[in-house]
Each structure stands twice: as structure tokens, then as C-alpha cells.
Design a protein around this motif. Sequence first.
Motif, PDB file in Angstrom:
ATOM      1  N   ASN A 115       5.412   0.191  12.086  1.00 39.88           N
ATOM      2  CA  ASN A 115       4.423   0.759  13.852  1.00 39.88           C
ATOM      3  C   ASN A 115       4.239   1.668  13.968  1.00 39.88           C
ATOM      4  O   ASN A 115       4.761   3.033  13.462  1.00 39.88           O
ATOM      5  N   SER A 168      12.746  -2.891   1.843  1.00 36.82           N
ATOM      6  CA  SER A 168      11.957  -2.013   2.190  1.00 36.82           C
ATOM      7  C   SER A 168      11.340  -3.007   2.959  1.00 36.82           C
ATOM      8  O   SER A 168      11.316  -4.028   3.666  1.00 36.82           O
ATOM      9  N   LYS A 169      10.633  -2.387   3.984  1.00 36.89           N
ATOM     10  CA  LYS A 169       9.782  -3.253   4.830  1.00 36.89           C
ATOM     11  C   LYS A 169       8.216  -3.165   4.472  1.00 36.89           C
ATOM     12  O   LYS A 169       7.259  -3.444   5.224  1.00 36.89           O
ATOM     13  N   LEU A 179       5.755  -4.852   3.183  1.00 38.38           N
ATOM     14  CA  LEU A 179       5.396  -6.245   2.742  1.00 38.38           C
ATOM     15  C   LEU A 179       5.485  -6.688   4.345  1.00 38.38           C
ATOM     16  O   LEU A 179       4.842  -6.972   4.726  1.00 38.38           O
ATOM     17  N   ALA A 180       5.970  -5.851   5.329  1.00 35.12           N
ATOM     18  CA  ALA A 180       6.160  -6.553   6.624  1.00 35.12           C
ATOM     19  C   ALA A 180       5.344  -5.511   7.411  1.00 35.12           C
ATOM     20  O   ALA A 180       4.708  -6.452   8.504  1.00 35.12           O
ATOM     21  N   TYR A 181       4.394  -4.986   7.125  1.00 41.33           N
ATOM     22  CA  TYR A 181       3.499  -3.826   7.992  1.00 41.33           C
ATOM     23  C   TYR A 181       1.975  -4.534   7.797  1.00 41.33           C
ATOM     24  O   TYR A 181       1.917  -4.877   6.431  1.00 41.33           O
ATOM     25  N   GLY A 182       1.254  -5.022   8.800  1.00 38.62           N
ATOM     26  CA  GLY A 182      -0.067  -5.186   8.610  1.00 38.62           C
ATOM     27  C   GLY A 182      -0.386  -6.169   8.632  1.00 38.62           C
ATOM     28  O   GLY A 182       0.687  -7.542   8.456  1.00 38.62           O
ATOM     29  N   GLU A 183      -1.420  -6.946   7.807  1.00 32.12           N
ATOM     30  CA  GLU A 183      -1.236  -8.406   8.274  1.00 32.12           C
ATOM     31  C   GLU A 183      -2.584  -8.490   6.543  1.00 32.12           C
ATOM     32  O   GLU A 183      -3.730  -8.264   6.567  1.00 32.12           O
ATOM     33  N   PHE A 184      -1.792  -8.868   5.630  1.00 35.88           N
ATOM     34  CA  PHE A 184      -2.644  -9.173   3.802  1.00 35.88           C
ATOM     35  C   PHE A 184      -3.561 -10.221   4.331  1.00 35.88           C
ATOM     36  O   PHE A 184      -3.614 -11.825   3.880  1.00 35.88           O
ATOM     37  N   TYR A 210      -4.639  -5.275   2.994  1.00 40.50           N
ATOM     38  CA  TYR A 210      -4.656  -5.345   4.940  1.00 40.50           C
ATOM     39  C   TYR A 210      -6.305  -6.174   5.452  1.00 40.50           C
ATOM     40  O   TYR A 210      -7.212  -5.842   4.572  1.00 40.50           O
ATOM     41  N   LEU A 254      -8.600  -4.736  10.129  1.00 42.10           N
ATOM     42  CA  LEU A 254      -6.956  -3.688  10.335  1.00 42.10           C
ATOM     43  C   LEU A 254      -7.948  -1.957   9.241  1.00 42.10           C
ATOM     44  O   LEU A 254      -7.685  -1.186   9.784  1.00 42.10           O
ATOM     45  N   ARG A 255      -8.397  -2.803   7.805  1.00 41.36           N
ATOM     46  CA  ARG A 255      -8.831  -1.682   7.402  1.00 41.36           C
ATOM     47  C   ARG A 255      -9.976  -0.565   7.673  1.00 41.36           C
ATOM     48  O   ARG A 255      -9.625   1.212   7.502  1.00 41.36           O
TER      49      ARG A 255
END
Lengths: 369, 318
Positions: free
Chosen positions: A238, A285-286, A288-293, A303, A307-308
Motif C-alpha cells: 500500500n 506475510s502479506k 502475496l496480498a499486494y498487487g495483482e498477479f 504483477y 501495473l509493472r
Amino acid sequence: MKTQYPYNPNRLVIEESALNAAFTQKILSAFPDVPKQIVGQVNEIKKSGHSQYKKKEFIITDYKGDMIKTCPGCVGTVNCNYLVANIVQGCPFGCTYCFLQDYMNSGSIVICGNLEKFFEQLTQVQRNGFLVRLGTGELADSLAFDPILGLTDEIIPHLKNVPNVIMEFKTKSNYVENLLKHDGSEQIVIGWSVNPQIIINHDERGTASLDERIEAARKAANHGYSVAFHFDPIIMINDWESHYIDVVNKIFAAIPAYKIAWISMGVLRITPSLKSIIQERYQNSKLLAYGEFTMSQDGKFRYFRPLRVKLYRTILNAIRSYSTKVPVYCCMETDQVWQEVFNAQPSEQSELSLIFDRNTVYAGSCQES
Amino acid sequence: MNILNKIRLTEIDFQDKTYIFSYPASNAQLERTIKEFGFISPPVLKKKGASYRIVSGYKRLLIAQKAGIKEINAFITDIDDYKAFKFSVLENTAHRALNIFEISSIIHKLLNEFKILKSDIIANYLPLWGYQAYDKIFKQLVILANLSLGQRDALFNAQIESEKSIILSEFPEDIWDVAITILIDMKPGANKFKHLSETLREIVQREKITYKQLFSEPNIKDIFLDPVRTSSQKFELLRKKLNERRNPVITIVEEEYHKKYAQLQLDKKIKLIHPPGFEGKEFKVELNFKDKNQLHKYAVDLLNIAENPILDELLNFL
Ligand code: SF4
């Protein structure tokens, strides 16, 4: 140093044929009290999972294969001819995203005792008129064990004999004391992987803080070494923009741009098996929660491309606000992304304004450390 | 232990569950068998002061008690507590497939009451029930021991498969009731349920909210209360809403792409497939046809598509 240093071995396993090598003897004499076991061949040692305990076991081998290899690169990403020397395999640090967790059979630290072979091969990698980039941080952190192994003490004097080789030591530590004992040289690049402190706190256990890394870089640069920075892995936390711009600001506040050999950028990339490992080992751990894979062609999650591009452009712009000259490149990226970030194809970009302004064999790094 | 003893049921301490892990405690089939044939395999008991502890045969003894039987034949053992428990585990495992609730209860007892090392349980017990000796499976089973009796009953009565129940361990316990409702009412497959658990975790981690907050949001809560949709429609809607929330940018790009794609008005037998994640340089064409005429028609369609400016817009997504 050895008493304060947290990563001393608690067991040494030595392959019999490596026993008489000078580097092996140096390590053995540094740890007279550590239990030792001599084995006929290294594969006699039972393979077991990556664990903290095993990270304290050093296996000294007589490495038979090529010690310097071309970085294998990845399907669908820009190929690069960066050379890698895997003298040490394994790392005492505990980065959540570290691919070694998935890659290495054993959690032990594997060290090639027969360094002479590396020096022999080093003289062979020089190519007429070209500079060659050689890194040691593909399967290890290049300086994490330097306080006890003194690998830089071994390698640096040899580099004078191979002036066309640019050697990069890539690290997340601040262990530069050994380096400062030698004359600094632009032929030697000390590269720091950098991330906002909040990521270091959560996902780069055991490593130096951002400020410590930058302070170590400042010392190395003042001593005459070239320094490099790797924004790798970039993680879309974030408010990532301001966090990463802060990192750029800190770097340029401490290091004059002309001392920076290059800066690379690479987003988090995770294989499906590494993803499972992370989910199991680091439930809080967060990462894997950040971004969109999405799944890339090389079988790794990255990502989503727009986004990249946004991440890279933001960091690139921040860098460019300080220097238009520092070579910047993307690590393990597709030519589509290069085009969108740099408005240039990788071949044009990497032809390279990089390092290079000289005839470097290639630019782009496949290192993960 | 191989001599049968006559024991009065009043001598047996039914409250002592030291060696007991059977779930559910009642078994109609077994009850019928016992009524018809009596006790063919006698229970095993262990002396405990003036009474007896049940080592194995708990369900049979409950049935006997219910049937008003006063006295039964039983083997008496004096092996130590851990051996008695291990015997019970091995005996039951040999005779029937234990369910996941029994297995998690055994692991819980081994770990907490008999103080058996985790590594021993992983190496020596998990394979007994067909699991691989993995730390991850061990952890999941340990967590499942915390299911309340009501939650177990709900899962058991709905005949939810073990591979789905075990995924509950990936949800925080305070949300198990909701997760069980999803499993029972929406009937997702194991993979989809697992994916849902990941998506939920990532959303709450990133947005710094609790699962409870997320599930109490009206647009999510309403899906559960929807009286019209079928169970699979509800699950798909829940999945869609959560995926949109987890991946907002990808969702927007995909929606734009599908809008454009629809404008091409392609016959359903022709598919233009973009590379996964729009990463790559090539589209794929998939074509199904029955005969030459159809192939000819689709070939003409494809030529027309090639001239259509909307195609350029689709290609620009790469
Ligand atoms: S990512 Fe690099 S520094 Fe981190 S644990 Fe792995 S090798 Fe060590």
C-alpha cells in the motif's frame, strides 16, 4: 567479528578431495572448534529440506563442473548474457520470497573449496575487447558470509589479472569491512538490493536495514568501488509510490550519481511451488496480498503488466529526477515492458547506454539475491 | 489380555475419554449388527481404580448401554496409557476408514496428552491414514481439532468430503461458521474453495479488515441470503465479487476486452484467445466445424474479422 557475527557454522562437512584446497584450509582454520565430518562425495550427505538449522551447516565441496556460467535467463523475458559464479550456494538470511527455498535441495550452505578452478576459469571468460559482467549473487548473498569466509579477500587480488571482467558482489548486508581493506576499483561493483524499510522489516529477515545498506554503499563508493542498486523484488505494498520514491531519495542523498554503475528494477516473481512454500511458511506475510498477479510465459507469477509498467516508470522517473545518466534497466522483463518503460526496445536500451558506455558484453541481470 | 472377562457396564467409566476419539459416537449400522449378532469382537478395557477405562469399543459399549445390557465380555489390558491409546488407534485404523475429525482428534491427543513429538506423529502416524508425511498436513489436522461439536456435526451430516473440510484450517476459526455455510450451502469444489480462501485472506490482509467485516458488507451478505439463485450460482457470484475486489485492474481490463470482443459479433464456434494475462505477442484462434461448408463460412468470417477495425483495438490489449 566472529563472536558478534550471527551466522557462524555449527558443523562443517568436507568433501575429501577438497580437503587440501587452500580455501578449505582457510575455512577450517577459522573454525577449529566446530565439529567436522569428512565425506567421500558430497552427495553422500542426506538431502533434507531447507531449514534454519541446516543454514548453520557448511558443506565444502570440490566442485567438478563449470564454476562460471551464463545466467540461464527465462522464457519470454529479455535474454541476457550476464555471467554467474556460484562459489557459495545458500544464504543465512530469510527473505520470504527467496527462490532458494524452492531451488535448493538442502538448507545447508555449500561452498566450493577449490577456488583455484574459479580463478582458472576467470581468465578464460574475458573476450577480446569486451567487458564481461560477472556476478556472485545468484544462489547466495555475495557478502553475507564475507566476515567469516573472506571470499572478497580471495577474489579481489585476482581481478587485477582480468581487467575486462567487471565483478559484481550483490548483497542485502552491510558487510563491507573486508572490501575496505583493499584498494577500491571501478572494476568491482558492489550492488545492493534495496526495498522500503517496511518490506525489509516484514520480508527480509536478518538483512541490514535500508539505512545500513546505503551507509555501506556510501563507504564503498568513497573507497573507490563502483556501486549499484537493485530495486528487486519490487513489491506493491500500500502506498508503494511514496515508499519507493523515498528509497530513491535516500540513495541519491548519500551517493553521488556518477558513482552508481547501474540500477536495476525487477518486480516480485514467484513460481507456483514457491507460492505454496510462502503460504505455508509465512502465513502472516502479506507478500502475496499486494498487487495483482498473472502467470507469465516463463511460468512465474508477476504483477499484471500495466501495473509493472507503472511501478517501473515511477521508480525510473524518480531516478531520472536526480540523474539522466545512471544506467537503469529492467530485470527479467519482456520486451513489451521495456518498450513501455523506456520507449525503447531492450536491444537499443541495453546497447547500452548501460555501464557501460563501453563494450560490455551485455546488460541485464538474472540475479535473484 | 487374551482372556475374556465378564464386566458389568456400571463398572465402566463412560465419561473417561482418555483413549477415545470416535466420531460420531452413534452408528446405526453397528447398532443393527449388535442387535442381531451380539458382541462379536469384545471391547478392550483398562483398570482405573475401582472402574474401567474404555480402550477400544466405545461405540459398541454405548450401544450396549442404550440397549439396557447389564454385562458384557471384555478384554482387560494393563499396558501403559500411550500404548493403550496407540493400540486403540491401530485397531480402529485396521478395521475402518477413520474420518478427518477422528484423525485430527487423535493428533491432538498424541501431541497434547501423550506428549508425542510432532516429527514422530508426522513420520509414523500420517502415513497410517494415507497422508504424506508433510508438516503442512500435520498443521492442518491439528487446527481442525478445534472444530466445535456443532461444526463437526454440520460437516458430517452434510457429507462434506475430507479434502474440503481440511481447507477450513486456512480460515481463521472465528469465521468457520461462515466457511462451513459456504461449503454446505454453495457446494464448491475443493479447488475453488481453496482459491476462495486465498482470495479472502489476501483481501483482508491488504485492506486491513477482518473476515467478519468483509462478510458483513451488504453486497457479500446478500449473496448468502439470496432466495432465488441456486447454490452454484451463489458461489460463482461470491467468487466473482471477491475476485473483482482482489484484482480491480485486471477486472477492468478484462471487462473492456470482453466489451470490444462482443462487438466483433463472432460466431460462437470461432474463438479469439488472448495470451494469459495479456502477456505475449500472439492471439490464438480456435475453430470448431463439422463440414466443408461450415469451414468455408468460418474462413470468410475470419477474413472479415481481419478487416474489422475492432480487431486492431483487441490487438492493442497486448
Ligand atoms: S533473497 Fe537473497 S538475501 Fe534473501 S535469503 Fe535469498 S539469497 Fe539471501
